[in-house]
Design a protein around this motif. Structure first.
Motif: not given
Length: 97
Positions: A11-20, A49-59, A65-69, A77-78
């Motif tokens: 979390t010191r840097g930006p997330p690796a993935f963005r929603p979408g 399996d392939e999916g899409y990032i819906r949201d980005v959170g932290m643990f 933690i990437y919510a992947v649909e 799934v996170g």
């Protein structure tokens, strides 16, 4: 002198993935007991399996933690960065780099 290796704080840097972002799972993910309605040990996501990032959170304010649909599986799934690869960054077929 530390007793173990120091882990990077993502979390010191930006997330690796963005929603979408379209992603592919690089590992199998089993239910560790945090996915309601499924038994512990059930496979939630299969490698490939392939999916899409819906949201980005932290643990623990350390990891993203990437919510992947996963549309084909009908679940969200996170997942951690190390369990995913972006498909949006791959070269398009017939358009080599």
């Amino acid at each position: 002198m530390g007793l173990g290796r120091e882990e990077e704080i993502e979390t010191r840097g930006p997330p690796a993935f963005r929603p979408g972002t379209k992603v592919r799972a690089t590992r199998y993910v089993k239910n560790d007991g945090t996915f309601a309605g499924r038994d512990v040990g059930d496979i939630l996501v299969r490698k490939g399996d392939e999916g899409y990032i819906r949201d980005v959170g932290m643990f623990l304010q350390r990891y993203y933690i990437y919510a992947v649909e996963f549309i084909d599986r009908g679940i969200v799934v996170g997942m951690r960065r190390r369990e995913l690869i972006s498909l949006d960054d791959l070269p398009k077929e017939g358009h080599g780099r």
